[in-house]
Design a protein around this motif. Structure first.
Motif, PDB file in Angstrom:
ATOM      1  N   ALA A 238     -19.991 -22.127  25.325  1.00 45.49           N
ATOM      2  CA  ALA A 238     -21.659 -21.799  26.114  1.00 45.49           C
ATOM      3  C   ALA A 238     -22.377 -21.394  24.879  1.00 45.49           C
ATOM      4  CB  ALA A 238     -21.653 -20.972  27.185  1.00 45.49           C
ATOM      5  N   PRO A 239     -23.989 -22.478  25.015  1.00 50.73           N
ATOM      6  CA  PRO A 239     -24.886 -21.728  23.687  1.00 50.73           C
ATOM      7  C   PRO A 239     -25.155 -20.024  24.580  1.00 50.73           C
ATOM      8  CG  PRO A 239     -25.147 -23.615  25.841  1.00 50.73           C
ATOM      9  CD  PRO A 239     -24.628 -23.173  25.938  1.00 50.73           C
ATOM     10  N   GLY A 240     -25.369 -19.891  23.050  1.00 46.12           N
ATOM     11  CA  GLY A 240     -25.929 -18.767  23.519  1.00 46.12           C
ATOM     12  C   GLY A 240     -26.162 -17.551  22.486  1.00 46.12           C
ATOM     13  N   PRO A 241     -27.302 -16.485  21.991  1.00 47.21           N
ATOM     14  CA  PRO A 241     -27.091 -16.146  21.105  1.00 47.21           C
ATOM     15  C   PRO A 241     -25.736 -15.350  20.628  1.00 47.21           C
ATOM     16  CG  PRO A 241     -27.606 -14.644  22.905  1.00 47.21           C
ATOM     17  CD  PRO A 241     -27.687 -15.602  23.899  1.00 47.21           C
ATOM     18  N   ARG A 242     -26.211 -14.806  19.052  1.00 46.12           N
ATOM     19  CA  ARG A 242     -24.572 -14.831  18.991  1.00 46.12           C
ATOM     20  C   ARG A 242     -24.568 -12.853  18.602  1.00 46.12           C
ATOM     21  NH1 ARG A 242     -24.422 -15.465  12.798  1.00 46.12           N
ATOM     22  NH2 ARG A 242     -22.209 -14.506  13.141  1.00 46.12           N
ATOM     23  N   PRO A 243     -23.729 -12.773  19.743  1.00 41.07           N
ATOM     24  CA  PRO A 243     -23.158 -11.069  19.798  1.00 41.07           C
ATOM     25  C   PRO A 243     -23.756 -10.405  18.175  1.00 41.07           C
ATOM     26  CG  PRO A 243     -21.596 -11.540  20.137  1.00 41.07           C
ATOM     27  CD  PRO A 243     -22.501 -13.190  19.627  1.00 41.07           C
ATOM     28  N   PRO A 244     -23.818  -9.187  18.249  1.00 38.90           N
ATOM     29  CA  PRO A 244     -23.432  -7.728  17.291  1.00 38.90           C
ATOM     30  C   PRO A 244     -22.058  -7.870  16.814  1.00 38.90           C
ATOM     31  CG  PRO A 244     -24.724  -6.906  19.182  1.00 38.90           C
ATOM     32  CD  PRO A 244     -24.148  -8.142  19.460  1.00 38.90           C
ATOM     33  N   GLY A 245     -21.617  -7.770  15.499  1.00 40.93           N
ATOM     34  CA  GLY A 245     -20.130  -8.400  15.132  1.00 40.93           C
ATOM     35  C   GLY A 245     -19.846  -7.136  14.346  1.00 40.93           C
ATOM     36  N   GLY A 246     -19.357  -6.141  13.718  1.00 38.66           N
ATOM     37  CA  GLY A 246     -18.596  -5.789  12.761  1.00 38.66           C
ATOM     38  C   GLY A 246     -19.367  -5.148  11.062  1.00 38.66           C
ATOM     39  N   ARG A 247     -18.459  -4.298  10.907  1.00 40.19           N
ATOM     40  CA  ARG A 247     -18.777  -3.721   9.504  1.00 40.19           C
ATOM     41  C   ARG A 247     -18.320  -5.073   8.881  1.00 40.19           C
ATOM     42  NH1 ARG A 247     -16.073  -0.606   5.559  1.00 40.19           N
ATOM     43  NH2 ARG A 247     -14.563   0.073   6.814  1.00 40.19           N
ATOM     44  N   GLY A 248     -18.640  -6.276   7.812  1.00 40.55           N
ATOM     45  CA  GLY A 248     -17.885  -7.735   7.368  1.00 40.55           C
ATOM     46  C   GLY A 248     -17.496  -7.120   6.192  1.00 40.55           C
ATOM     47  N   THR A 249     -16.748  -8.528   5.581  1.00 41.43           N
ATOM     48  CA  THR A 249     -15.880  -8.208   4.766  1.00 41.43           C
ATOM     49  C   THR A 249     -16.645  -7.374   3.568  1.00 41.43           C
ATOM     50  OG1 THR A 249     -14.397  -9.594   5.400  1.00 41.43           O
ATOM     51  CG2 THR A 249     -14.699  -8.828   2.949  1.00 41.43           C
ATOM     52  N   GLY A 250     -16.419  -6.496   3.112  1.00 43.07           N
ATOM     53  CA  GLY A 250     -17.324  -6.791   1.572  1.00 43.07           C
ATOM     54  C   GLY A 250     -18.528  -5.385   1.549  1.00 43.07           C
ATOM     55  N   VAL A 251     -19.039  -5.132   3.022  1.00 40.16           N
ATOM     56  CA  VAL A 251     -20.436  -4.437   3.353  1.00 40.16           C
ATOM     57  C   VAL A 251     -19.755  -2.243   3.095  1.00 40.16           C
ATOM     58  CG1 VAL A 251     -21.386  -3.973   4.590  1.00 40.16           C
ATOM     59  CG2 VAL A 251     -21.505  -6.141   4.763  1.00 40.16           C
ATOM     60  N   PRO A 252     -19.608  -1.512   2.502  1.00 37.74           N
ATOM     61  CA  PRO A 252     -18.965  -0.477   2.506  1.00 37.74           C
ATOM     62  C   PRO A 252     -19.243   0.182   3.631  1.00 37.74           C
ATOM     63  CG  PRO A 252     -21.783  -0.611   0.628  1.00 37.74           C
ATOM     64  CD  PRO A 252     -20.860  -1.696   1.454  1.00 37.74           C
ATOM     65  N   LEU A 253     -18.609   1.301   3.734  1.00 39.13           N
ATOM     66  CA  LEU A 253     -18.600   2.510   5.191  1.00 39.13           C
ATOM     67  C   LEU A 253     -20.481   3.179   4.400  1.00 39.13           C
ATOM     68  CD1 LEU A 253     -15.551   4.220   5.664  1.00 39.13           C
ATOM     69  CD2 LEU A 253     -17.025   2.940   6.724  1.00 39.13           C
ATOM     70  N   PRO A 254     -20.957   3.303   5.508  1.00 36.00           N
ATOM     71  CA  PRO A 254     -22.657   3.829   5.311  1.00 36.00           C
ATOM     72  C   PRO A 254     -22.698   5.311   5.020  1.00 36.00           C
ATOM     73  CG  PRO A 254     -21.673   3.831   6.827  1.00 36.00           C
ATOM     74  CD  PRO A 254     -20.742   2.567   7.062  1.00 36.00           C
ATOM     75  N   TRP A 255     -21.181   5.788   4.757  1.00 32.90           N
ATOM     76  CA  TRP A 255     -21.184   7.309   4.228  1.00 32.90           C
ATOM     77  C   TRP A 255     -19.764   7.292   2.622  1.00 32.90           C
ATOM     78  CZ3 TRP A 255     -20.296   6.923   9.442  1.00 32.90           C
ATOM     79  CH2 TRP A 255     -18.601   6.451   9.897  1.00 32.90           C
ATOM     80  N   ALA A 256     -20.365   8.673   2.040  1.00 35.77           N
ATOM     81  CA  ALA A 256     -19.802   9.072   1.310  1.00 35.77           C
ATOM     82  C   ALA A 256     -18.025   8.958   1.912  1.00 35.77           C
ATOM     83  CB  ALA A 256     -20.087  10.223   0.398  1.00 35.77           C
ATOM     84  N   GLU A 257     -16.844   9.660   0.914  1.00 40.58           N
ATOM     85  CA  GLU A 257     -15.876   9.722   1.860  1.00 40.58           C
ATOM     86  C   GLU A 257     -15.461  11.424   1.091  1.00 40.58           C
ATOM     87  OE1 GLU A 257     -13.669   8.738   3.826  1.00 40.58           O
ATOM     88  OE2 GLU A 257     -14.701   6.109   3.930  1.00 40.58           O
TER      89      GLU A 257
END
Length: 709
Positions: A238-257
């Motif tokens: 059914a049509p509708g807005p796209r739900p939020p997704g997860g961390r995509g390929t190539g997007v780094p973690l938003p913190w240092a390890e």
């Protein structure tokens, strides 16, 4: 989301009917007729024994045997929909004997079972069945033959789904399975809004759509193995807005390890597994894939809860400002828009308010709305991220949202105190509610942080907010303190009549969190020095300290319940805030005792602390009791565990001022502690704390002046 009966913490729930009282008779019923007993409500799903894999927006849950049986929470999920509810495996008509079921990472699990060959006289099982599961919906089944003769037997996997929403499933509702259809190499199910497929590689030898069974006729030679990969997929019909997704390929973690070395071997796995768990909760809006923000927790609140997201971003600031920036931008897009408070007609909510659910507050305090907490916390996270090194132009872009949040605070005052910003002004005046202590602390901190931002960026209003904060301090010290034989304690709040609410609760820890300010200092607290000392002793006393962490309500209360969300359970992030606040205020022995409780509990939860657990008193030989409805993982508990360890190093930066203060806990509760890979001003920062509590900065930006106290 959370099971409505077992865990009303984030929902408005009707009061239960008193026991023994019959349902009312329907209007017009004949005299003497009574209504038949209502059917029992379904039991909410419990997850304390579940093996739960999480990789936003997907997750998978089963028992320790690995079988998805279609009941409770079992299944693969994506974007809040159960893709597959049942995936039961039988080899030769037998279920494998379960031997092992455990997480290998936050997103992956391994299950191992054994099967004896029919007619085999050897007591040792010849066959093992290994299941490698990923939250994203991929499962690999591996059959190994360690016996001396070929294994010829069928492998059958029974599948089914209801395509149900996780909220209904959490409440204990189970819809009938949908009819399956044969699809190349698997099965397909179609519902009103979604369709699901399971495909297998290699293809099954037979597909029984009516029974929902995939079948292979195996012949596994001695010493050989056979495997199949099952892949689940969900499609919107059914049509509708796209739900939020997860961390995509190539997007780094938003913190240092980071790298952690400590004399206490429990610290390193707690930090690493907590960050791994937090990484599995990362979402991004479809049109802003790099603005990552954490979901509140899995499985019940697997989406954006603003207050929890802001807490997680704030508590991980020592690892960089990217999570804070992504979270702040995502929430700025969701701020309440419209006219300022008091304008625009009846019922108008104040501009600048962030969304938030009503939160149950236990039996001794009124409910609170997390919209108030989130709106105030937005200002604090922006100000502290700026101190940690969020670039000035990014702060400037978010400053209008912070000003709107301050505007919501200004319009939400009742008699100079803050109650519930989410209620329209006229409703607050007509039906006043209690002014809670932790809300005053959060508002005081937001006012001071807002003043700093306004002044630094040349905006008006800084002195006004400082003056208001000073008035609130005086008002709080005069009206919110209860004298008793132990010297006194804060009230949990003020009733609308002005009467102090005497509950003793873990929410007091917010008074120890006045916030980071210039030169690495702390803002002035709502409590004076002596009141802070008395509070520290109260938090360390057995009525609140269970030995595993702080109870949400004093064990001396007649309404104490060790499994109550706000009436006695241990909530990890409040204990973490107490550890940091007590250490910074100079009460290091009390901080060390609470930290020991968290570390001790973490060993029983394999380093992955849940959102909460029972507030039973710690006794030798007995592990902490899990809570059946706790999110696991939860963003605030994962970030809180990291914060409790990092706070001992006492790193307090002021990047705009070009300084960083390092003031570790002199008692060194973890022994020698070395933290490598922190981030201050976007650059690596490393510090080592000796066993006598002396800090040495080993790596830092050349632009920063180091200050030790």
């Amino acid at each position: 989301m959370r099971p409505p009966q077992a865990a009303p913490a984030e929902s408005v729930v009707g009061a239960p009917r008193p026991a023994g009282r019959p349902d009312p008779v329907p209007a017009g019923a004949p005299a003497g007729q009574t209504r038949s007993a209502a059917p029992p409500r379904p039991q909410p799903a419990a997850v304390h024994h579940a093996v739960l894999c999480v990789n936003a927006p997907a997750m998978a849950a089963s028992g320790p045997d690995g079988q998805l049986r279609g009941h409770g929470l079992h299944g693969f999920y994506r974007s809040g929909v159960r893709v597959v509810a049942k995936m039961e495996l039988r080899l030769g008509g037998m279920e494998p004997l379960p031997l092992l079921g455990t997480l290998t990472t936050a997103a992956q699990a391994r299950f191992l079972g054994a099967v004896r060959l029919p007619g085999d006289l050897d007591p040792d099982p010849a066959l093992t069945v290994e299941r490698l599961r990923h939250a994203d919906g991929v499962e690999t089944v591996i059959v190994r033959n360690a016996g001396s003769r070929p294994a010829r037997l069928p492998l059958e996997i029974a599948l089914g789904t209801d395509l149900g929403p996780v909220g209904d499933i959490a409440a204990g509702h189970r819809s009938p399975d949908l009819p399956g259809q044969v699809q190349s190499a698997g099965l397909r199910w179609a519902g009103p809004a979604h369709s699901a497929t399971v495909s297998a590689k290699p293809s099954p030898h037979a597909v029984l759509a009516g029974a929902g069974v995939l079948r292979w006729d195996l012949e596994v030679q001695p010493g050989a193995r056979w495997s199949v990969e099952l892949r689940t997929e969900l499609e919107a019909t059914a049509p509708g807005p796209r739900p939020p997704g997860g961390r995509g390929t190539g997007v780094p973690l938003p913190w240092a390890e980071p790298e952690i070395r400590s004399d206490d071997p429990r610290a390193q796995p707690l930090v690493s597994r907590s960050l791994e768990a937090l990484g599995g909760l990362l979402f991004a809006d479809s049109d802003r894939p790099t603005d990552l923000y954490p979901a509140s927790g899995a499985p019940w609140r697997f989406g954006l809860a603003p207050a929890d997201a802001l807490w997680a971003a704030r508590l991980t600031l020592p690892l960089g400002t990217r999570l804070a920036a992504g979270t702040l931008r995502a929430l700025a897009r969701r701020q309440q828009s419209g006219l300022p408070a008091g304008q625009g007609g009846p019922g108008r909510l104040p501009e600048g308010l962030l969304p938030g659910a009503l939160r149950h507050a236990g039996p001794e305090l009124p409910p609170t709305c997390t919209a108030t907490e989130a709106t105030l916390l937005f200002v604090t996270v922006l100000a502290e991220a700026w101190r940690w090194g969020l670039p000035r132009h990014e702060v400037a872009e978010l400053l209008p949202a912070a000003e709107r949040a301050l505007g919501a605070l200004r319009g939400g005052l009742v008699d100079g105190l803050v109650t519930d910003l989410s209620r329209p002004v006229e409703e607050r005046a007509a039906h006043p509610v209690a002014a809670r202590t932790e809300v005053q602390a959060q508002a005081h901190r937001a006012a001071l942080h807002g003043a700093e931002l306004l002044e630094a960026f040349g905006r008006p209003g800084a002195e006004e907010w400082r003056g208001w904060a000073a008035e609130l301090r005086g008002r709080f010290r005069e009206r919110f303190w209860i004298d008793d034989l132990s010297g006194g304690r804060p009230a949990a709040g003020l009733a609308p009549s002005g009467q102090p609410l005497p509950a003793v609760a873990s929410s007091f820890v917010h008074l120890l969190d006045p916030g980071l300010c210039a030169d690495g200092g702390r803002h002035e607290s709502l409590l004076d020095r002596e009141q802070t000392r008395l509070l520290a002793h109260r938090l360390a006393a057995p009525e609140l300290d269970s030995g595993w962490g702080l109870r949400t309500l004093s064990a001396k209360s007649a309404r104490f319940n060790p499994l109550g969300h706000r009436s006695g359970a241990v909530r990890v992030h409040e204990t973490a805030l107490a550890v940091a606040g007590l250490a910074e205020a100079g009460h290091e022995n009390e901080a060390g005792a609470l930290l020991e409780g968290l570390l001790g509990a973490a060993t029983h939860f394999e380093g992955r602390l849940p959102e909460m657990y029972a507030g039973e008193q710690r006794t030798p030989g007995c592990p902490p009791v899990p809570h059946p409805a706790a999110c696991r993982p939860a963003a605030v508990s994962a970030a809180g565990a990291v914060h409790a360890v990092f706070a001992l190093a006492g790193v307090r930066p002021d990047v705009p001022g070009g300084r960083v203060l390092v003031r570790p806990a002199s008692t060194a509760p973890l022994g020698e502690l070395q933290l490598t890979g922190l981030r201050v001003a976007g650059e690596p920062f490393s510090v080592r704390v000796s066993r006598i509590g002396v800090a040495m900065v080993e790596e830092a930006s050349a632009e920063l002046q180091l200050v030790a106290r």
